[in-house]
Write a protein that holds these residues in place. Sequence first.
Motif, short mmCIF file in Angstrom:
data_model
loop_
_atom_site.label_atom_id
_atom_site.label_comp_id
_atom_site.label_asym_id
_atom_site.label_seq_id
_atom_site.Cartn_x
_atom_site.Cartn_y
_atom_site.Cartn_z
N ASN A 92 0.81 -1.22 0.00
CA ASN A 92 0.00 0.00 0.00
C ASN A 92 0.84 1.27 0.00
N THR A 117 -3.22 6.71 3.28
CA THR A 117 -3.72 7.48 4.41
C THR A 117 -2.61 8.39 4.92
N ILE A 153 -3.37 -1.56 7.40
CA ILE A 153 -2.99 -0.49 6.47
C ILE A 153 -1.99 0.43 7.16
N ALA A 161 -0.51 4.32 7.89
CA ALA A 161 -0.88 5.75 7.91
C ALA A 161 0.37 6.56 8.25
N THR A 165 -11.17 0.30 2.00
CA THR A 165 -10.80 1.20 0.90
C THR A 165 -10.25 2.50 1.47
N GLN A 166 -8.99 2.80 1.15
CA GLN A 166 -8.37 4.05 1.60
C GLN A 166 -8.67 5.17 0.61
N SER A 167 -8.99 6.35 1.12
CA SER A 167 -9.17 7.50 0.22
C SER A 167 -7.85 7.81 -0.45
N ASP A 181 -7.80 12.22 7.48
CA ASP A 181 -7.98 11.41 6.28
C ASP A 181 -8.97 10.31 6.65
N THR A 182 -9.45 9.56 5.67
CA THR A 182 -10.46 8.55 5.96
C THR A 182 -10.21 7.27 5.17
N PHE A 183 -10.81 6.19 5.67
CA PHE A 183 -10.94 4.95 4.91
C PHE A 183 -12.29 4.34 5.26
#
Length: 475
Positions: free
Chosen positions: A15, A133, A227, A229, A127-129, A142-144
């Motif tokens: 990622n 992140t 994930i 960040a 799903t990561q924006s 930020d969001t997912f």
Amino acid sequence: MSETGTTETFTVVLNIQPASDVVISVTSADTDEATVSASSLTFTTGNWDTAQTITVTGVDETDDDGDVSSTITLAVVDASSDDNFDPLANQTVTVTTVDDDEPSGGGGGGGGGGGPPPPPPVRMIVTQSNMATYVSEDETTDTFTVALDTEPTANVLVLVSGGDITELTLAPVALIFTSTDWNIPQTVTVTGVDDALIDGIRVTYITISVFASVSADEYRAAPSISILADTYDNDVAGYTVVESGGSTVVSEDGDTDSFTVVLDELPSSNVVFSVVSQDQEEGLVSPSTLTFTPSNWDMPQTVVVTGVNDGLDDGDQDFLIVVSVVDNQSDSAFTALSDTPVSAVNLDNDDESEEEVEEEVVEELPACVVGFGSLSESEGSTVMSESGSSDSFTFALGSEPGSNVVVSVVSSDLSEAVVSASTLTFTPSNWDTPQTVVVTGVNDGLSDGDQAVDVTLSAAGFDPVVVGVVNADND
């Protein structure tokens, strides 16, 4: 797949770009049912975002064992991988091998072929924006999103956790999916946390996992997902120098001035500054080093500047003092900072008109009718060092005396400088022949910076002559 040798595939990709190679092992838990095409995958800084494919092949065996589910585990090989990826949780892929063996025997009309097939594997969808992140210490967000890929038979509780609450926060940390909203993505907001450290970009692992004991049976074995960040730092290394009164002015009479130094941000380790006068014949500094620690970094430290008497009618003299970070003793975040020059002025105390008045007074003395004498320093100054180096000056009377004149030569600090002769004798025949005095630096074993010492020449009936000398420190 099936025992006839059919295949299925899945892909693996990172990622975020690693700092070095990342090696992922690929292991089948039951090689009698399924094999994998590669035992490991290697991602580099150049191919990290290119998906690599694993082919899973069904294995034929003679048992009538029905359709069998097994797992394939993907794990980061810590010893061969970028350290930032080592804490990642293992991920699993559930595979099903369809049996092609008929049941043996029979009796009574068909004895079943191994029971119903197992339920298909289920998983979460994260799903990561913008495919990644990123937040910052300015508390940006930020969001997912998280969703399920299959309708559950009961509620599913998903937990969201992060490894470092000093870098980011997560909200919410628990998500509930039901049979009516299982495929509607739920949003998790990541917020950066401000700290006082200069720590650069920090990587945090966020883990999304099913809380098995209170979730639908088919989701209890759903693999966790991790994930990365990034939290970007908002602290910048720096320091501030403030001159008292906005300037630095000293004098040859020994008047002092000062300035302060302080760090702008908290360091992670000590920061050491050197403070150097670039003209020690005009001004000296104390102390010559300043040390800031993580506990005193915001407390200004004072440097005192003292004027040096050079005995010359040279007017007011400008000189520079340089403040600089000592790289090999300091927090690496501060080593790239530029030096700071401090402009200083040493006011002269030698006045030609006053000397003329002194000469008139000397005429009344019993000898040297035109003055006590003349002084000449080698190279225009007298500077030695604690390494034992020496310098010299010469002295002669200003006029012929009526009888012998004995001149006393005294160092004001024998722990810093000693003179080669304690007296000079001038007669009516050698009064105008310069006699040499050698001044030698003394090593005091102290890290006390360069020290100013006065050497005084005096004789009965005359005003003394003071020679300002400097002993350069070697500690």
